[in-house]
Write a protein that holds these residues in place. Structure first.
Motif, PDB file in Angstrom:
ATOM      1  N   ASP A  77      32.529  47.190  50.251  1.00  0.00           N
ATOM      2  CA  ASP A  77      32.399  46.047  51.157  1.00  0.00           C
ATOM      3  C   ASP A  77      32.645  44.717  50.454  1.00  0.00           C
ATOM      4  O   ASP A  77      32.811  43.682  51.112  1.00  0.00           O
ATOM      5  N   LEU A  78      32.649  44.722  49.129  1.00  0.00           N
ATOM      6  CA  LEU A  78      32.874  43.482  48.390  1.00  0.00           C
ATOM      7  C   LEU A  78      34.283  42.956  48.640  1.00  0.00           C
ATOM      8  O   LEU A  78      35.265  43.683  48.495  1.00  0.00           O
ATOM      9  N   LYS A  79      34.365  41.716  49.013  1.00  0.00           N
ATOM     10  CA  LYS A  79      35.670  41.084  49.199  1.00  0.00           C
ATOM     11  C   LYS A  79      36.273  40.767  47.830  1.00  0.00           C
ATOM     12  O   LYS A  79      35.585  40.652  46.831  1.00  0.00           O
ATOM     13  N   ASP A  80      37.597  40.601  47.822  1.00  0.00           N
ATOM     14  CA  ASP A  80      38.277  40.308  46.555  1.00  0.00           C
ATOM     15  C   ASP A  80      37.722  39.054  45.898  1.00  0.00           C
ATOM     16  O   ASP A  80      37.576  38.987  44.672  1.00  0.00           O
ATOM     17  N   ARG A  81      37.407  38.051  46.707  1.00  0.00           N
ATOM     18  CA  ARG A  81      36.890  36.803  46.144  1.00  0.00           C
ATOM     19  C   ARG A  81      35.502  37.010  45.533  1.00  0.00           C
ATOM     20  O   ARG A  81      35.085  36.271  44.640  1.00  0.00           O
ATOM     21  N   ASP A  82      34.780  38.043  46.049  1.00  0.00           N
ATOM     22  CA  ASP A  82      33.474  38.352  45.473  1.00  0.00           C
ATOM     23  C   ASP A  82      33.622  39.119  44.166  1.00  0.00           C
ATOM     24  O   ASP A  82      32.818  38.959  43.240  1.00  0.00           O
ATOM     25  N   VAL A  83      34.652  39.973  44.104  1.00  0.00           N
ATOM     26  CA  VAL A  83      34.884  40.754  42.892  1.00  0.00           C
ATOM     27  C   VAL A  83      35.119  39.833  41.701  1.00  0.00           C
ATOM     28  O   VAL A  83      34.686  40.113  40.583  1.00  0.00           O
ATOM     29  N   GLU A  84      35.773  38.712  41.923  1.00  0.00           N
ATOM     30  CA  GLU A  84      36.052  37.764  40.850  1.00  0.00           C
ATOM     31  C   GLU A  84      34.779  37.211  40.221  1.00  0.00           C
ATOM     32  O   GLU A  84      34.808  36.718  39.096  1.00  0.00           O
ATOM     33  N   SER A  85      33.669  37.300  40.951  1.00  0.00           N
ATOM     34  CA  SER A  85      32.399  36.739  40.464  1.00  0.00           C
ATOM     35  C   SER A  85      31.576  37.743  39.684  1.00  0.00           C
ATOM     36  O   SER A  85      30.531  37.378  39.138  1.00  0.00           O
ATOM     37  N   THR A  87      30.313  40.332  36.704  1.00  0.00           N
ATOM     38  CA  THR A  87      30.270  40.229  35.244  1.00  0.00           C
ATOM     39  C   THR A  87      31.481  40.912  34.610  1.00  0.00           C
ATOM     40  O   THR A  87      32.065  40.409  33.645  1.00  0.00           O
ATOM     41  N   GLU A  88      31.876  42.063  35.158  1.00  0.00           N
ATOM     42  CA  GLU A  88      32.995  42.808  34.593  1.00  0.00           C
ATOM     43  C   GLU A  88      34.305  42.040  34.751  1.00  0.00           C
ATOM     44  O   GLU A  88      35.135  41.994  33.836  1.00  0.00           O
ATOM     45  N   ALA A  89      34.503  41.411  35.918  1.00  0.00           N
ATOM     46  CA  ALA A  89      35.725  40.625  36.130  1.00  0.00           C
ATOM     47  C   ALA A  89      35.780  39.436  35.174  1.00  0.00           C
ATOM     48  O   ALA A  89      36.844  39.109  34.629  1.00  0.00           O
ATOM     49  N   LYS A  90      34.646  38.801  34.952  1.00  0.00           N
ATOM     50  CA  LYS A  90      34.607  37.668  34.027  1.00  0.00           C
ATOM     51  C   LYS A  90      34.902  38.121  32.603  1.00  0.00           C
ATOM     52  O   LYS A  90      35.535  37.395  31.833  1.00  0.00           O
ATOM     53  N   TYR A  91      34.435  39.326  32.263  1.00  0.00           N
ATOM     54  CA  TYR A  91      34.712  39.858  30.933  1.00  0.00           C
ATOM     55  C   TYR A  91      36.215  39.997  30.708  1.00  0.00           C
ATOM     56  O   TYR A  91      36.742  39.623  29.650  1.00  0.00           O
ATOM     57  N   TRP A  92      36.928  40.520  31.707  1.00  0.00           N
ATOM     58  CA  TRP A  92      38.362  40.766  31.554  1.00  0.00           C
ATOM     59  C   TRP A  92      39.205  39.499  31.641  1.00  0.00           C
ATOM     60  O   TRP A  92      40.393  39.521  31.321  1.00  0.00           O
ATOM     61  N   SER A 104      41.249  41.119  40.158  1.00  0.00           N
ATOM     62  CA  SER A 104      40.339  40.553  41.156  1.00  0.00           C
ATOM     63  C   SER A 104      40.394  41.314  42.472  1.00  0.00           C
ATOM     64  O   SER A 104      39.899  40.846  43.486  1.00  0.00           O
ATOM     65  N   SER A 105      41.011  42.488  42.482  1.00  0.00           N
ATOM     66  CA  SER A 105      41.133  43.287  43.693  1.00  0.00           C
ATOM     67  C   SER A 105      40.141  44.443  43.647  1.00  0.00           C
ATOM     68  O   SER A 105      40.037  45.151  42.653  1.00  0.00           O
TER      69      SER A 105
END
Length: 269
Positions: A77-85, A87-92, A104-105
């Motif tokens: 249910d997480l939107k792409d814009r939420d995925v960017e937030s 911890t793992e996305a920030k790490y990459w 971010s997808s």
């Protein structure tokens, strides 16, 4: 005649049970693991140590509680814009210049044919494994818990190396103080290791068998001109009472020290 109560068990079982247990059970599970694994996993993950979810969570918040509105069944249910937030996305983000696909997808519940984890089965294998040479590795520098970060995360234990790996240079072979390995078939030369994750039990299976644990070594091809990405080596770990892995035990001891320190901090708050 009443049986005697001794601080240690008798050599032979007594004819009658003792009047009271020799030791009072703890009110909650102990922090240390049992001496040997249980024969089967629990029906569902325990919830005693789940962090209480916030009343107004930030964007990208998720957890591993199967009963939560933010648990695994809701991850898609997480939107792409939420995925960017997350911890793992920030790490990459630190490695985005080396990786071509968008990070971010949300790929949860994806129908992609690049599924992971999988059950590796030779009968279903369609590719060909060309082993031109063994994995050639280079040791790194630093100490666990000091220059090399050690983290206890909700679903894994992580050893995290320096993210500043520089840009690949065929002459200088830039990978900083990190360990590196030359992976056969098309990756080319030594690639720096950026982290290693321990998963218990193993995420991947082999020939229908799930192993006691899995050790995933993440590397990065630090060449922004080709953007090949991040190869991962998975090592499946089995239990053998007759063998001892000294290097693995050293790492586990450091994780135990981190756990003990974190628990002490929590009890003092």
């Amino acid at each position: 005649e009443s049986p005697t109560i001794s601080p240690a068990p008798t050599d032979e079982p007594t004819r009658m049970p003792s009047k009271s247990p020799t030791a009072v059970p703890t009110t909650s599970p102990t922090f240390n693991p049992t001496a040997t694994p249980t024969l089967s996993p629990t029906a569902a993950p325990t919830t005693e140590f789940y962090v209480k979810e916030p009343k107004d969570p930030e964007r990208g918040y998720f957890n591993y509680d199967p009963n939560s509105d933010y648990g695994p069944s809701k991850w898609d249910d997480l939107k792409d814009r939420d995925v960017e937030s997350t911890t793992e996305a920030k790490y990459w983000d630190d490695f985005s210049k080396f990786i071509k696909p968008s990070l971010s997808s949300n790929k949860c519940d994806s129908k992609s044919d690049k599924q992971s984890p999988i059950d590796v089965n030779m009968n279903d294998a369609r590719g060909e494994c060309l082993q031109y040479h063994e994995f050639r590795h280079k040791p790194g520098e630093g100490r666990l818990g000091e220059e090399i970060k050690v983290k206890i995360l909700p679903s894994k234990l992580r050893i995290e190396y320096d993210s500043d790996v520089g840009i690949y240079n065929a002459d200088k072979r830039s990978f900083g103080s990190n360990p590196a390995a030359d992976v056969p078939k098309a990756w080319g030369d030594q690639l720096p290791v950026i982290r290693a994750d321990f998963k218990v039990p193993s995420e991947h299976w082999m020939e229908g068998k799930q192993y006691a644990a899995e050790y995933q070594i993440w590397q990065i091809q630090n060449r922004p001109d080709v953007k090949r990405g991040a190869p991962v080596m998975s090592i499946l770990i089995d239990v053998d009472d007759d063998k001892h892995n000294e290097h693995l035990q050293r790492a586990l001891d450091v994780f135990q020290d981190v756990w003990d320190a974190d628990m002490a901090d929590c009890e003092n708050e």
